[in-house]
Scaffold this motif. Structure first.
Motif, mmCIF file in Angstrom:
data_model
loop_
_atom_site.group_PDB
_atom_site.id
_atom_site.type_symbol
_atom_site.label_atom_id
_atom_site.label_comp_id
_atom_site.label_asym_id
_atom_site.label_seq_id
_atom_site.Cartn_x
_atom_site.Cartn_y
_atom_site.Cartn_z
ATOM 1 N N PRO A 166 0.829 -1.211 0.000
ATOM 2 C CA PRO A 166 0.000 0.000 0.000
ATOM 3 C C PRO A 166 0.863 1.260 0.000
ATOM 4 O O PRO A 166 1.916 1.312 0.639
ATOM 5 C CB PRO A 166 -0.813 -0.112 1.296
ATOM 6 C CG PRO A 166 -0.775 -1.562 1.653
ATOM 7 C CD PRO A 166 0.538 -2.070 1.165
ATOM 8 N N ASP A 211 -2.120 6.229 1.289
ATOM 9 C CA ASP A 211 -3.278 5.354 1.516
ATOM 10 C C ASP A 211 -3.370 4.938 2.977
ATOM 11 O O ASP A 211 -4.428 5.036 3.610
ATOM 12 C CB ASP A 211 -3.181 4.107 0.631
ATOM 13 C CG ASP A 211 -3.910 4.276 -0.694
ATOM 14 O OD1 ASP A 211 -4.794 5.150 -0.777
ATOM 15 O OD2 ASP A 211 -3.612 3.534 -1.636
ATOM 16 N N THR A 212 -2.262 4.451 3.514
ATOM 17 C CA THR A 212 -2.271 3.981 4.894
ATOM 18 C C THR A 212 -2.442 5.121 5.887
ATOM 19 O O THR A 212 -3.164 4.992 6.883
ATOM 20 C CB THR A 212 -0.971 3.219 5.202
ATOM 21 O OG1 THR A 212 0.153 4.073 4.966
ATOM 22 C CG2 THR A 212 -0.844 1.996 4.311
ATOM 23 N N LEU A 268 -6.129 6.370 5.771
ATOM 24 C CA LEU A 268 -7.042 5.361 6.312
ATOM 25 C C LEU A 268 -6.927 5.293 7.840
ATOM 26 O O LEU A 268 -7.940 5.215 8.545
ATOM 27 C CB LEU A 268 -6.731 4.006 5.689
ATOM 28 C CG LEU A 268 -7.848 2.946 5.735
ATOM 29 C CD1 LEU A 268 -9.112 3.448 5.038
ATOM 30 C CD2 LEU A 268 -7.383 1.653 5.093
ATOM 31 N N PRO A 292 -8.996 -3.192 1.677
ATOM 32 C CA PRO A 292 -7.944 -2.967 2.686
ATOM 33 C C PRO A 292 -8.176 -3.806 3.936
ATOM 34 O O PRO A 292 -9.315 -3.956 4.395
ATOM 35 C CB PRO A 292 -8.071 -1.464 2.990
ATOM 36 C CG PRO A 292 -9.450 -1.095 2.572
ATOM 37 C CD PRO A 292 -9.784 -1.975 1.412
ATOM 38 N N SER A 341 -11.907 -3.890 -4.804
ATOM 39 C CA SER A 341 -11.778 -2.571 -4.185
ATOM 40 C C SER A 341 -11.578 -1.415 -5.166
ATOM 41 O O SER A 341 -12.069 -0.315 -4.922
ATOM 42 C CB SER A 341 -10.613 -2.584 -3.190
ATOM 43 O OG SER A 341 -10.587 -1.420 -2.406
ATOM 44 N N ILE A 357 -14.133 5.633 2.851
ATOM 45 C CA ILE A 357 -12.855 5.582 3.558
ATOM 46 C C ILE A 357 -13.094 5.481 5.059
ATOM 47 O O ILE A 357 -12.438 4.702 5.756
ATOM 48 C CB ILE A 357 -12.009 6.826 3.228
ATOM 49 C CG1 ILE A 357 -11.787 6.941 1.717
ATOM 50 C CG2 ILE A 357 -10.669 6.777 3.956
ATOM 51 C CD1 ILE A 357 -11.120 8.233 1.292
ATOM 52 N N HIS A 375 -12.535 0.947 1.644
ATOM 53 C CA HIS A 375 -11.774 1.362 0.460
ATOM 54 C C HIS A 375 -10.519 2.101 0.872
ATOM 55 O O HIS A 375 -10.510 2.840 1.870
ATOM 56 C CB HIS A 375 -12.607 2.294 -0.433
ATOM 57 C CG HIS A 375 -13.528 1.585 -1.371
ATOM 58 N ND1 HIS A 375 -13.078 0.772 -2.392
ATOM 59 C CD2 HIS A 375 -14.879 1.559 -1.441
ATOM 60 C CE1 HIS A 375 -14.115 0.287 -3.048
ATOM 61 N NE2 HIS A 375 -15.218 0.738 -2.485
ATOM 62 N N TRP A 376 -9.456 1.895 0.105
ATOM 63 C CA TRP A 376 -8.288 2.750 0.199
ATOM 64 C C TRP A 376 -8.652 4.134 -0.362
ATOM 65 O O TRP A 376 -9.501 4.231 -1.259
ATOM 66 C CB TRP A 376 -7.133 2.185 -0.611
ATOM 67 C CG TRP A 376 -6.615 0.858 -0.173
ATOM 68 C CD1 TRP A 376 -6.852 -0.348 -0.762
ATOM 69 C CD2 TRP A 376 -5.764 0.596 0.956
ATOM 70 N NE1 TRP A 376 -6.207 -1.351 -0.084
ATOM 71 C CE2 TRP A 376 -5.524 -0.806 0.982
ATOM 72 C CE3 TRP A 376 -5.179 1.391 1.942
ATOM 73 C CZ2 TRP A 376 -4.723 -1.409 1.944
ATOM 74 C CZ3 TRP A 376 -4.382 0.790 2.900
ATOM 75 C CH2 TRP A 376 -4.161 -0.578 2.897
ATOM 76 N N ASP A 395 -8.659 4.262 -4.063
ATOM 77 C CA ASP A 395 -9.842 3.679 -4.704
ATOM 78 C C ASP A 395 -10.902 4.748 -4.941
ATOM 79 O O ASP A 395 -11.525 4.811 -6.012
ATOM 80 C CB ASP A 395 -10.451 2.580 -3.827
ATOM 81 C CG ASP A 395 -9.507 1.412 -3.588
ATOM 82 O OD1 ASP A 395 -8.596 1.211 -4.406
ATOM 83 O OD2 ASP A 395 -9.692 0.717 -2.578
#
Length: 233
Positions: free
Chosen positions: A42, A46-47, A50, A130, A143, A192, A197-198, A201
């Motif tokens: 990832p 993104d991380t 999230l 995710p 996703s 999110i 979803h990331w 996405d």
């Protein structure tokens, strides 16, 4: 006839140019995000995003008051297939009743085509959901891209742009378009927040949805322009 055609062209030149830029930007953004989705690990943003929607050290607990999770579930339903199908069907039936078959066909092609395109893109990229945080709603599909984000953009922007054409005054038009964009953004953010979803996405869904909606609008506008020129002739 040439003067009329030139006048019509001048009136649609800027909107058509703007639509072309939106389509190009959406496609470029989607391609870039697709590279992020296909990476083995990832992406950092993104991380980070999230996890920003979770309590520190508690990936199963979302941020905010207890009622916010329920509100996000309600908001995300605005981008569900059942709600969008209901809104689209009701709009098409109304347009058929007032004998606007061309507009009804445009909405059908835009929304149904967006649904098919979203499904094909999901299969083509094949990105799993995710697992970094817990899912607050059950999802079984792939996703990337977010179908909720993409189809919300397609449906609400198409309906908003068509509704704005029949409203008097610039303020009313801007208000309707603002609501369409706001609803699309809220649906994407809710995906999110719920952990299904990331962020990439959702961004890809918006890019593809905006591009597809603008493409459908552009085709309809050009067909309308050709019909107007034909009528003048």
């Amino acid at each position: 006839m040439k003067d009329n055609a030139g006048s019509l062209f001048n009136r649609i030149e800027f909107p058509v140019l703007l639509a072309g830029l939106v389509i190009a930007g959406g496609l470029w953004g989607f391609v870039e995000l697709m590279e992020v989705a296909r990476a083995t690990a990832p992406h950092g943003f993104d991380t980070e995003i999230l996890l920003a929607f979770r309590q520190p050290g508690q990936p199963g607990v979302p941020i905010g008051p207890s009622w916010l999770e329920g509100a996000m579930r309600d908001i995300t339903s605005l981008g569900s297939t059942s709600v969008l199908a209901l809104v689209t069907t009701a709009t098409i039936i109304y347009l058929l009743l007032i004998r606007r078959r061309g507009t009804a066909l445009l909405i059908l092609v835009a929304v149904a085509g967006g649904e098919v395109l979203s499904s094909l893109l999901k299969v083509g990229v094949d990105r799993p959901r995710p697992e970094l945080v817990s899912h607050l709603v059950n999802e079984t599909s792939l996703s990337f891209p977010s179908g909720h984000a993409m189809l919300s953009a397609v449906t609400y922007l198409t309906l908003g742009s068509l509704a704005a054409r029949f409203l008097p005054g610039r303020t009313a038009k801007v208000y309707v378009l603002f609501l369409a964009v706001l609803t699309t953004v809220l649906v994407g953010v809710s995906r999110i927040y719920l952990g299904v979803h990331w962020p990439s996405d959702v961004l890809a869904g918006w890019c593809a949805g905006f591009a597809w909606a603008m493409l459908c609008w552009l085709v309809a506008r050009l067909l309308q322009w050709r019909q107007a020129v034909s009528d003048d002739a």
